[in-house]
Design an enzyme around this catalytic site. Structure first.
Site, PDB file in Angstrom:
ATOM      1  N   THR A  11       8.858  -0.072   6.227  1.00  0.00           N
ATOM      2  CA  THR A  11      10.093   0.573   5.775  1.00  0.00           C
ATOM      3  C   THR A  11      10.072   0.928   4.289  1.00  0.00           C
ATOM      4  O   THR A  11      11.028   1.504   3.774  1.00  0.00           O
ATOM      5  CB  THR A  11      11.285  -0.380   6.021  1.00  0.00           C
ATOM      6  OG1 THR A  11      10.930  -1.648   5.449  1.00  0.00           O
ATOM      7  CG2 THR A  11      11.564  -0.552   7.496  1.00  0.00           C
ATOM      8  N   SER A  40      15.181  -5.605   8.032  1.00  0.00           N
ATOM      9  CA  SER A  40      14.938  -4.337   8.738  1.00  0.00           C
ATOM     10  C   SER A  40      14.753  -4.514  10.238  1.00  0.00           C
ATOM     11  O   SER A  40      14.563  -3.522  10.954  1.00  0.00           O
ATOM     12  CB  SER A  40      13.682  -3.661   8.174  1.00  0.00           C
ATOM     13  OG  SER A  40      13.827  -3.430   6.807  1.00  0.00           O
ATOM     14  N   CYS A 128      -1.930   2.123  -8.285  1.00  0.00           N
ATOM     15  CA  CYS A 128      -1.835   3.587  -8.284  1.00  0.00           C
ATOM     16  C   CYS A 128      -2.342   4.224  -9.582  1.00  0.00           C
ATOM     17  O   CYS A 128      -3.020   5.248  -9.560  1.00  0.00           O
ATOM     18  CB  CYS A 128      -0.405   4.017  -8.021  1.00  0.00           C
ATOM     19  SG  CYS A 128       0.826   3.003  -8.842  1.00  0.00           S
ATOM     20  N   HIS A 241       2.377  10.143 -10.778  1.00  0.00           N
ATOM     21  CA  HIS A 241       2.031   9.603 -12.094  1.00  0.00           C
ATOM     22  C   HIS A 241       1.185  10.633 -12.861  1.00  0.00           C
ATOM     23  O   HIS A 241       0.326  11.298 -12.268  1.00  0.00           O
ATOM     24  CB  HIS A 241       1.192   8.334 -11.967  1.00  0.00           C
ATOM     25  CG  HIS A 241       1.927   7.155 -11.407  1.00  0.00           C
ATOM     26  ND1 HIS A 241       3.293   7.128 -11.232  1.00  0.00           N
ATOM     27  CD2 HIS A 241       1.468   5.936 -11.003  1.00  0.00           C
ATOM     28  CE1 HIS A 241       3.635   5.949 -10.737  1.00  0.00           C
ATOM     29  NE2 HIS A 241       2.552   5.210 -10.582  1.00  0.00           N
TER      30      HIS A 241
HETATM   31  N1  LIG Z   1       4.934   2.618  -4.943  1.00  0.00           N
HETATM   32  C1  LIG Z   1       3.701   2.905  -5.354  1.00  0.00           C
HETATM   33  O1  LIG Z   1       3.459   3.952  -5.967  1.00  0.00           O
HETATM   34  C2  LIG Z   1       2.578   1.949  -5.090  1.00  0.00           C
HETATM   35  C3  LIG Z   1       1.269   2.357  -5.358  1.00  0.00           C
HETATM   36  C4  LIG Z   1       0.210   1.477  -5.126  1.00  0.00           C
HETATM   37  C5  LIG Z   1       0.484   0.221  -4.631  1.00  0.00           C
HETATM   38  N2  LIG Z   1       1.756  -0.154  -4.395  1.00  0.00           N
HETATM   39  C6  LIG Z   1       1.997  -1.505  -3.874  1.00  0.00           C
HETATM   40  O2  LIG Z   1       2.392  -1.385  -2.510  1.00  0.00           O
HETATM   41  C7  LIG Z   1       3.304  -2.439  -2.195  1.00  0.00           C
HETATM   42  C8  LIG Z   1       4.561  -1.828  -1.598  1.00  0.00           C
HETATM   43  O3  LIG Z   1       5.167  -0.981  -2.566  1.00  0.00           O
HETATM   44  P1  LIG Z   1       6.400  -0.037  -2.231  1.00  0.00           P
HETATM   45  O4  LIG Z   1       6.523   0.834  -3.425  1.00  0.00           O
HETATM   46  O5  LIG Z   1       6.250   0.584  -0.890  1.00  0.00           O
HETATM   47  O6  LIG Z   1       7.621  -1.100  -2.225  1.00  0.00           O
HETATM   48  P2  LIG Z   1       9.014  -1.033  -1.439  1.00  0.00           P
HETATM   49  O7  LIG Z   1       9.490   0.357  -1.307  1.00  0.00           O
HETATM   50  O8  LIG Z   1       9.873  -2.014  -2.142  1.00  0.00           O
HETATM   51  O9  LIG Z   1       8.657  -1.584   0.033  1.00  0.00           O
HETATM   52  C9  LIG Z   1       8.333  -2.946   0.260  1.00  0.00           C
HETATM   53  C10 LIG Z   1       8.090  -3.179   1.742  1.00  0.00           C
HETATM   54  O10 LIG Z   1       7.763  -4.579   1.911  1.00  0.00           O
HETATM   55  C11 LIG Z   1       8.693  -5.157   2.840  1.00  0.00           C
HETATM   56  N3  LIG Z   1       9.011  -6.530   2.480  1.00  0.00           N
HETATM   57  C12 LIG Z   1       9.583  -6.965   1.338  1.00  0.00           C
HETATM   58  N4  LIG Z   1       9.756  -8.314   1.400  1.00  0.00           N
HETATM   59  C13 LIG Z   1       9.306  -8.697   2.621  1.00  0.00           C
HETATM   60  C14 LIG Z   1       9.238  -9.952   3.278  1.00  0.00           C
HETATM   61  N5  LIG Z   1       9.666 -11.075   2.705  1.00  0.00           N
HETATM   62  N6  LIG Z   1       8.707  -9.993   4.521  1.00  0.00           N
HETATM   63  C15 LIG Z   1       8.271  -8.853   5.121  1.00  0.00           C
HETATM   64  N7  LIG Z   1       8.312  -7.631   4.546  1.00  0.00           N
HETATM   65  C16 LIG Z   1       8.827  -7.574   3.297  1.00  0.00           C
HETATM   66  C17 LIG Z   1       9.935  -4.298   2.752  1.00  0.00           C
HETATM   67  O11 LIG Z   1      10.682  -4.462   3.928  1.00  0.00           O
HETATM   68  P3  LIG Z   1      12.299  -4.331   3.938  1.00  0.00           P
HETATM   69  O12 LIG Z   1      12.586  -2.854   3.887  1.00  0.00           O
HETATM   70  O13 LIG Z   1      12.675  -4.956   5.215  1.00  0.00           O
HETATM   71  O14 LIG Z   1      12.799  -5.045   2.718  1.00  0.00           O
HETATM   72  C18 LIG Z   1       9.313  -2.907   2.620  1.00  0.00           C
HETATM   73  O15 LIG Z   1       8.904  -2.438   3.879  1.00  0.00           O
HETATM   74  C19 LIG Z   1       3.532  -3.218  -3.496  1.00  0.00           C
HETATM   75  O16 LIG Z   1       2.671  -4.335  -3.541  1.00  0.00           O
HETATM   76  C20 LIG Z   1       3.147  -2.224  -4.557  1.00  0.00           C
HETATM   77  O17 LIG Z   1       2.698  -2.853  -5.745  1.00  0.00           O
HETATM   78  C21 LIG Z   1       2.820   0.681  -4.590  1.00  0.00           C
END
Ligand SMILES: NC(=O)c1ccc[n+]([C@@H]2O[C@H](COP(=O)([O-])OP(=O)(O)OC[C@H]3O[C@@H](n4cnc5c(N)ncnc54)[C@H](OP(=O)(O)O)[C@@H]3O)[C@@H](O)[C@H]2O)c1
Length: 335
Positions: A11, A40, A128, A241
């Site tokens: 999600t 979710s 990223c 970015h």
């Molecule tokens: N955004 C970027 O540009 C980017 C780039 C490279 C790497 N990353 C890495 O990718 C990861 C995700 O980033 P994002 O930007 O997609 O973050 P996000 O939008 O905050 O999404 C986080 C996801 O993790 C789930 N989650 C959070 N807490 C959880 C728990 N306790 N148990 C199970 N699921 C849980 C959330 O589910 P719910 O919706 O149910 O809360 C959601 O599906 C991070 O580690 C980030 O550092 C991000």
């Protein structure tokens, strides 16, 4: 062919794009399950025309799973990856938690695909800001060995996930209306502002995001002698970015040679016509898998320096695309 793939963090900002890419790239899988937090559970996600309920992440959710792609916060990745590996799955993880562990390959398929062969259940995808920089570095490094990098980043709010995206939009609306807004993802207002801190203080005045760019670059190239000096800045841009990068190489690389090297490299697109105002920008790079490079010029302050501007969709090549490419690589390596 993967029998069952689990998308963990389905999600989230990255997870939603992984799902889209798996569909559009026709990833070879028979069954998919979507996992996220209990918040979710029960939400419906459509994949290949069928509706699937989001399931709560728990150890048993990985029974029968062959491949898991994870896009969750670090502490969640720390917990779930062993659950998946113990049940026989391979995990491609986008979080920062596993990247620097010795037994975990850190892979960008255009750079070090062979590293993926040595996994012991977990493969990490880089940060990223690192990914787009190392893709840009690779052709120059192969041709003339990069010794030193000075990089300043201009990072979009989607890099902080769904909460970051919302903060920019709602914070901007509130600022224009003269109303207060309680930022969720940022310690300072991001609307009409820049924040020269991403992550926490790590060492010697550098943040955790900046040290990721140092350590991950050295690990991906297998060369701890590459020196990287980063400054990471959050900017009020929703997605993609941008980076100003200066590299110093063993021998001088001309602008013409660098441009050709970039043009010939898979996954890089050069847009470089200053006279006509053409260069990569976040808005024009959005929803694209490539790393875009422009403003290629000699560094006026060093003999073997080259400087350029680099933009990439952090949710795509910076995250989801790279993870799906690693998963595709695994499929190829096992057939
Ligand atoms: N955004 C970027 O540009 C980017 C780039 C490279 C790497 N990353 C890495 O990718 C990861 C995700 O980033 P994002 O930007 O997609 O973050 P996000 O939008 O905050 O999404 C986080 C996801 O993790 C789930 N989650 C959070 N807490 C959880 C728990 N306790 N148990 C199970 N699921 C849980 C959330 O589910 P719910 O919706 O149910 O809360 C959601 O599906 C991070 O580690 C980030 O550092 C991000």
């Amino acid at each position: 062919m993967i029998e069952t793939l689990a998308l963990v963090g389905a999600t989230g900002a990255v997870g939603q794009i992984v799902r889209d890419l798996l569909e559009r790239r026709n990833f070879p899988l028979q069954r998919i399950k979507f996992l996220a937090s209990a918040r979710s559970a029960g939400k419906q996600i459509t994949f290949r025309g069928e509706s699937h309920p989001v399931e709560t992440l728990c150890p048993e959710a990985f029974e029968g799973v062959d491949l898991a792609i994870g896009s969750t916060p670090d502490d969640v990745a720390e917990q779930f990856a062993p659950w998946a590996v113990e049940r026989g799955a391979v995990v491609v993880d986008e979080s920062g938690f596993w990247r620097m562990h010795d037994h975990v390959p850190l892979v960008v398929p255009e750079i070090n695909p062979e590293a993926a062969r040595n996994h012991q259940g977990i493969i990490s995808s880089p940060n990223c800001s690192t990914t787009q920089m190392v893709v840009a570095m690779k052709p120059l490094h192969d041709a003339a060995r990069i010794r030193r990098v000075v990089v300043s980043t201009y990072q979009a709010t989607s890099g902080a996930g769904v909460a970051g995206e919302q903060d920019l939009e709602l914070g901007s609306r509130a600022a224009l209306a003269g109303e207060p807004y309680d930022y969720q993802a940022f310690a300072h207002p991001i609307a009409f502002n820049l924040i020269p801190q991403i992550g926490s203080h790590k060492q010697a005045g550098y943040t955790s995001e900046e040290m990721k760019m140092v350590w991950e670059t050295q690990k991906i190239f297998g060369d701890p002698s590459i020196r990287v000096c980063p400054t990471c800045v959050r900017v009020p841009v929703t997605n993609c970015h941008s980076e100003s990068i200066m590299v110093e190489t063993d021998r001088k690389v001309s602008v013409a040679e660098a441009t050709q090297l970039f043009r010939d490299f898979p996954g890089i697109t050069v847009i470089d016509d200053l006279a006509n105002g053409e260069y990569p920008m976040p808005l024009s790079s959005n929803e694209n898998d490539d790393v875009f490079i422009g403003r290629i010029r000699e560094d006026l302050s060093s003999d073997h320096g080259l400087t350029f501007w680099c933009v990439s969709d952090n949710l795509r090549k910076g995250a989801a695309t790279n993870a799906v490419q690693i998963a595709e690589l695994l499929c190829r390596q096992t057939t």
